[in-house]
Design a protein around this motif. Structure first.
Motif, PDB file in Angstrom:
ATOM      1  N   ASP A 186    -122.786 -19.645 -47.839  1.00 29.08           N
ATOM      2  CA  ASP A 186    -122.078 -18.977 -48.941  1.00 29.08           C
ATOM      3  C   ASP A 186    -120.572 -19.141 -48.802  1.00 29.08           C
ATOM      4  O   ASP A 186    -119.857 -19.214 -49.796  1.00 29.08           O
ATOM      5  CB  ASP A 186    -122.372 -17.473 -48.951  1.00 29.08           C
ATOM      6  CG  ASP A 186    -123.780 -17.137 -49.345  1.00 29.08           C
ATOM      7  OD1 ASP A 186    -124.274 -17.714 -50.329  1.00 29.08           O
ATOM      8  OD2 ASP A 186    -124.398 -16.281 -48.680  1.00 29.08           O
ATOM      9  N   ARG A 231    -125.541 -20.571 -60.336  1.00 28.34           N
ATOM     10  CA  ARG A 231    -124.786 -19.451 -59.758  1.00 28.34           C
ATOM     11  C   ARG A 231    -123.618 -19.978 -58.937  1.00 28.34           C
ATOM     12  O   ARG A 231    -122.515 -19.431 -58.982  1.00 28.34           O
ATOM     13  CB  ARG A 231    -125.690 -18.595 -58.881  1.00 28.34           C
ATOM     14  CG  ARG A 231    -124.933 -17.431 -58.261  1.00 28.34           C
ATOM     15  CD  ARG A 231    -125.805 -16.623 -57.345  1.00 28.34           C
ATOM     16  NE  ARG A 231    -125.117 -15.388 -56.982  1.00 28.34           N
ATOM     17  CZ  ARG A 231    -125.133 -14.869 -55.775  1.00 28.34           C
ATOM     18  NH1 ARG A 231    -125.834 -15.432 -54.820  1.00 28.34           N
ATOM     19  NH2 ARG A 231    -124.474 -13.760 -55.520  1.00 28.34           N
ATOM     20  N   ASP A 232    -123.847 -21.064 -58.202  1.00 30.12           N
ATOM     21  CA  ASP A 232    -122.773 -21.648 -57.402  1.00 30.12           C
ATOM     22  C   ASP A 232    -121.648 -22.201 -58.275  1.00 30.12           C
ATOM     23  O   ASP A 232    -120.495 -22.230 -57.866  1.00 30.12           O
ATOM     24  CB  ASP A 232    -123.310 -22.759 -56.507  1.00 30.12           C
ATOM     25  CG  ASP A 232    -124.235 -22.241 -55.413  1.00 30.12           C
ATOM     26  OD1 ASP A 232    -124.259 -21.015 -55.178  1.00 30.12           O
ATOM     27  OD2 ASP A 232    -124.927 -23.065 -54.803  1.00 30.12           O
ATOM     28  N   HIS A 284    -123.065  -5.985 -48.395  1.00 31.42           N
ATOM     29  CA  HIS A 284    -122.913  -7.346 -48.916  1.00 31.42           C
ATOM     30  C   HIS A 284    -123.093  -8.311 -47.760  1.00 31.42           C
ATOM     31  O   HIS A 284    -122.410  -8.192 -46.736  1.00 31.42           O
ATOM     32  CB  HIS A 284    -121.541  -7.517 -49.571  1.00 31.42           C
ATOM     33  CG  HIS A 284    -121.292  -6.529 -50.658  1.00 31.42           C
ATOM     34  ND1 HIS A 284    -121.741  -6.716 -51.939  1.00 31.42           N
ATOM     35  CD2 HIS A 284    -120.662  -5.326 -50.645  1.00 31.42           C
ATOM     36  CE1 HIS A 284    -121.384  -5.678 -52.677  1.00 31.42           C
ATOM     37  NE2 HIS A 284    -120.729  -4.815 -51.919  1.00 31.42           N
ATOM     38  N   ALA A 330    -131.245 -22.477 -61.160  1.00 30.82           N
ATOM     39  CA  ALA A 330    -130.632 -21.140 -61.230  1.00 30.82           C
ATOM     40  C   ALA A 330    -129.692 -20.910 -60.049  1.00 30.82           C
ATOM     41  O   ALA A 330    -128.596 -20.355 -60.205  1.00 30.82           O
ATOM     42  CB  ALA A 330    -131.712 -20.067 -61.274  1.00 30.82           C
ATOM     43  N   LEU A 331    -130.106 -21.346 -58.853  1.00 32.23           N
ATOM     44  CA  LEU A 331    -129.238 -21.215 -57.679  1.00 32.23           C
ATOM     45  C   LEU A 331    -127.990 -22.080 -57.809  1.00 32.23           C
ATOM     46  O   LEU A 331    -126.879 -21.649 -57.478  1.00 32.23           O
ATOM     47  CB  LEU A 331    -130.010 -21.594 -56.418  1.00 32.23           C
ATOM     48  CG  LEU A 331    -131.116 -20.634 -55.987  1.00 32.23           C
ATOM     49  CD1 LEU A 331    -131.904 -21.223 -54.826  1.00 32.23           C
ATOM     50  CD2 LEU A 331    -130.541 -19.281 -55.616  1.00 32.23           C
ATOM     51  N   ARG A 355    -117.341 -16.656 -53.020  1.00 31.13           N
ATOM     52  CA  ARG A 355    -118.224 -15.557 -52.629  1.00 31.13           C
ATOM     53  C   ARG A 355    -117.439 -14.368 -52.084  1.00 31.13           C
ATOM     54  O   ARG A 355    -117.806 -13.223 -52.302  1.00 31.13           O
ATOM     55  CB  ARG A 355    -119.228 -16.021 -51.581  1.00 31.13           C
ATOM     56  CG  ARG A 355    -120.196 -17.062 -52.080  1.00 31.13           C
ATOM     57  CD  ARG A 355    -121.093 -16.467 -53.162  1.00 31.13           C
ATOM     58  NE  ARG A 355    -122.297 -17.248 -53.298  1.00 31.13           N
ATOM     59  CZ  ARG A 355    -122.560 -18.039 -54.322  1.00 31.13           C
ATOM     60  NH1 ARG A 355    -121.705 -18.140 -55.306  1.00 31.13           N
ATOM     61  NH2 ARG A 355    -123.677 -18.708 -54.372  1.00 31.13           N
ATOM     62  N   GLY A 367    -124.176  -9.135 -58.092  1.00 36.27           N
ATOM     63  CA  GLY A 367    -125.139  -9.547 -59.102  1.00 36.27           C
ATOM     64  C   GLY A 367    -125.265 -11.054 -59.092  1.00 36.27           C
ATOM     65  O   GLY A 367    -125.080 -11.712 -58.074  1.00 36.27           O
ATOM     66  N   TYR A 368    -125.611 -11.616 -60.247  1.00 39.26           N
ATOM     67  CA  TYR A 368    -125.813 -13.059 -60.315  1.00 39.26           C
ATOM     68  C   TYR A 368    -124.501 -13.816 -60.194  1.00 39.26           C
ATOM     69  O   TYR A 368    -124.394 -14.739 -59.400  1.00 39.26           O
ATOM     70  CB  TYR A 368    -126.529 -13.424 -61.620  1.00 39.26           C
ATOM     71  CG  TYR A 368    -126.852 -14.888 -61.739  1.00 39.26           C
ATOM     72  CD1 TYR A 368    -127.853 -15.457 -60.979  1.00 39.26           C
ATOM     73  CD2 TYR A 368    -126.134 -15.702 -62.597  1.00 39.26           C
ATOM     74  CE1 TYR A 368    -128.150 -16.810 -61.072  1.00 39.26           C
ATOM     75  CE2 TYR A 368    -126.417 -17.053 -62.710  1.00 39.26           C
ATOM     76  CZ  TYR A 368    -127.428 -17.603 -61.945  1.00 39.26           C
ATOM     77  OH  TYR A 368    -127.702 -18.934 -62.043  1.00 39.26           O
ATOM     78  N   ALA A 369    -123.504 -13.425 -60.968  1.00 42.15           N
ATOM     79  CA  ALA A 369    -122.235 -14.150 -60.925  1.00 42.15           C
ATOM     80  C   ALA A 369    -121.042 -13.247 -61.192  1.00 42.15           C
ATOM     81  O   ALA A 369    -119.971 -13.717 -61.548  1.00 42.15           O
ATOM     82  CB  ALA A 369    -122.255 -15.301 -61.926  1.00 42.15           C
TER      83      ALA A 369
END
Length: 142
Positions: A118, A53-54, A112, A49-50, A60, A73-75
């Protein structure tokens, strides 16, 4: 000054995928131990999952003279005009043997946070560039 962006380093994404595959392989070869399969399977899913997302949102932070865009959020992405940004700063904390540095982009309703993992760059350098974009070349972070 043109738009700038900071993204997750490709090597870091590859390591996350490799770790997810290794955890999945451990789960597969340990089929006789249900607790280990559950633990390794959960680790594999979390790492995947990580890593996903990348892949979906590698950038970022991006910024230009009008606004900063952050991952949300997630993406997802959120474009924030500079007038809505309350502060851009580096938060540095030392506890026991840990030393963390985070880039903080604060608005009236959100904070944020981004690490160098990141951004693919040192947070001080990113904060300085954001300060230049926000205020022009004459001012810094604030």
């Amino acid at each position: 000054m043109a738009e700038r962006e900071w993204r997750v380093p490709v090597a870091q994404v590859v390591v996350k995928w490799a770790a997810a595959l290794a955890a999945a392989a451990l789960a597969a070869v340990s089929a006789d131990d249900p607790q280990f399969v559950l633990l390794a399977g959960a680790a594999a899913l979390g790492l995947a999952a990580l890593a996903l997302r990348d892949v979906l949102a590698p950038v970022r932070v991006a910024a230009d003279a009008e606004a900063v865009t952050v991952v949300a959020g997630y993406a997802g992405r959120r474009r924030i005009p500079w007038g809505e940004v309350a502060a851009v700063r580096v938060d540095e904390r030392r506890r026991l043997l840990l030393h963390t540095r985070l880039l903080e982009i604060e608005t009236a309703d959100d904070l944020h946070l981004f690490s160098r993992f990141d951004l693919g760059a040192e947070v001080d350098d990113v904060a300085a560039v954001l300060g230049e974009l926000r205020y022009g070349s004459s001012a810094g972070v604030g």
